[in-house]
Design a protein around this motif. Structure first.
Motif: not given
Ligand SMILES: [Fe+2]
Length: 403
Positions: A92-94, A282-284, A242-244, A96-99
């Motif tokens: 969803t994004q680069g 991404g965090h729900r 994601g984090d949108a 650090f908490d996703h990669v």
């Molecule tokens: Fe995040």
């Protein structure tokens, strides 16, 4: 090597073990992540998703802690034993908490392994340079080291900020290097997706652009980060944002609150027209969002914030509509603070914003850095930047005035 953390290997294992693995549809598994109220020392780990389409498995995000590698591998291996041959990693994004577990794809035993990354996200996944560059860009609007020392990870950096911005920056640089150490993002073997290779899709009166992977659509929404993607499964009408959809937006100076407002309007209309039956992000998480609200001694603005996922058209409209209203309220409250003050610096605007009685503004104010990566100062500067608010320098002060 895997992610090690600021203090090597001191992970909140008992909390991480509470993460659930949820089969949210027959073809989509969610590996729940983790959120604490101590961002630098117990950082968040995102929800990861495994999507299946025929012999293709799409892994979306990989989380922070080595703990999640086994959970991801177990789901990937189950699909492989069940006939899947191709594995694709997308993010969803680069951030650090996703990669941080991206290299897990090399251990899953698939015949074909690919990692697809939009070209505009190459800068974000360069973790250290992205963070330091983001702080440098803010200096055009205010001095975060001198004016917001509370935003930094250790007392030493905070004190240094009062003495010298340069000293604070060099100490922060060391903290960032420690925070990101051990992470192998696999960026060096990513297949880069060119912007002009995006496809356009239209659903009702809503259009999106992005890339197709099997039957899934990676929607380039550019909200939380320049290359941020939401994922859509048109067969089961599942939208993973994601984090949108995140209360801390705009989390970085290169996040876009303007785009958040516009995209949430589009996604809400998308749901209203019957295209979304399940949405989460991404965090729900009912566990972690619920605990977070209790930690900060408050309830959510809307109960939809503390569910695991929205199910059914009406709940999905409520979830996406909440975030449209939330982001619009944040922008409005910043601009109204500026209108009331007439001319003001970013710190003065932050103080004025904090006095707002708007429930969305008050939630944003309550979720404070460094406990949570929510920064009112970054949001104010983001609104100034994106709305082209004129400014002038007066000594060390940068003053903004209404247009
Ligand atoms: Fe995040």
């Amino acid at each position: 090597m895997a992610y090690r953390g600021i203090i090597a290997g001191r992970f909140p294992l008992e909390d991480l073990k509470r993460s659930r693995v949820l089969e949210i549809t027959p073809d989509i598994t969610m590996i729940e992540g983790y959120i604490s109220d101590d961002f630098f020392f117990k950082p968040p780990s995102c929800n990861c998703f495994v999507l299946r389409d025929g012999d293709l498995v799409l892994l979306v995000d990989t989380g922070t802690y080595p703990f999640y590698r086994d959970a991801i591998l177990e789901v990937l291996r189950k699909h492989r034993k069940d006939g899947a041959k191709r594995l694709v990693l997308m993010l969803t994004q680069g951030h650090f908490d996703h990669v941080a577990n991206n290299d897990v794809i090399l251990e899953a035993g698939y015949d074909e392994v690919r990692f697809l990354l939009p070209e505009v996200e190459l800068h974000t996944i360069d973790l250290y340079h992205h963070w330091m560059g983001d702080w440098r860009a803010m200096m055009e609007y205010y001095d975060p080291y001198r004016e917001f020392p509370m935003a930094f990870p250790t007392a030493a950096v905070r004190i240094a900020g009062r003495v010298s911005s340069r000293l604070a920056r060099s100490m922060l640089s060391s903290s960032c290097k420690r925070l990101f150490r051990g992470i192998n993002t696999l960026a060096d073997r990513a297949e880069v997706l060119a912007m002009d290779g995006r496809t356009e899709w239209t659903f009702g009166d809503v259009s999106f652009r992005g890339w197709e992977v099997g039957r899934f659509l990676a929607i380039h929404d550019a909200t939380h980060s320049p290359g941020h993607l939401s994922f859509y499964d048109p067969e089961d009408k599942v939208l993973l944002t994601g984090d949108a959809t995140l209360e801390i937006n705009p989390a970085f100076f290169d996040s876009s609150l303007e785009t958040c407002v516009r995209v949430m309007g589009d996604l809400k209309r998308f749901a209203e027209q019957g295209y979304v039956e399940l949405t989460t992000d991404g965090h729900r998480s009912s566990i972690w969002m619920g605990e977070l609200m209790r930690t900060f001694g408050r309830g959510p603005v809307d109960p939809i914030q503390v569910v695991d996922m929205a199910r059914g058209r009406d709940e999905c409209v409520a979830m996406l509509g909440f975030f449209e209203d939330y982001y619009a309220a944040l922008k409005r409250e910043v601009l109204e603070a500026l209108a009331r003050l007439g001319e003001a610096t970013v710190p003065e605007l932050v103080e004025e914003f904090k006095g707002s009685s708007d429930p969305c503004a008050s939630l944003k104010t309550a979720l404070v850095f460094p406990r949570i990566p929510s920064r009112v100062d970054v949001m104010v500067a983001n609104v100034m930047k994106e709305n082209g608010i004129p400014h002038r320098r007066e000594g060390r002060r940068i003053l903004f005035r209404p247009r």
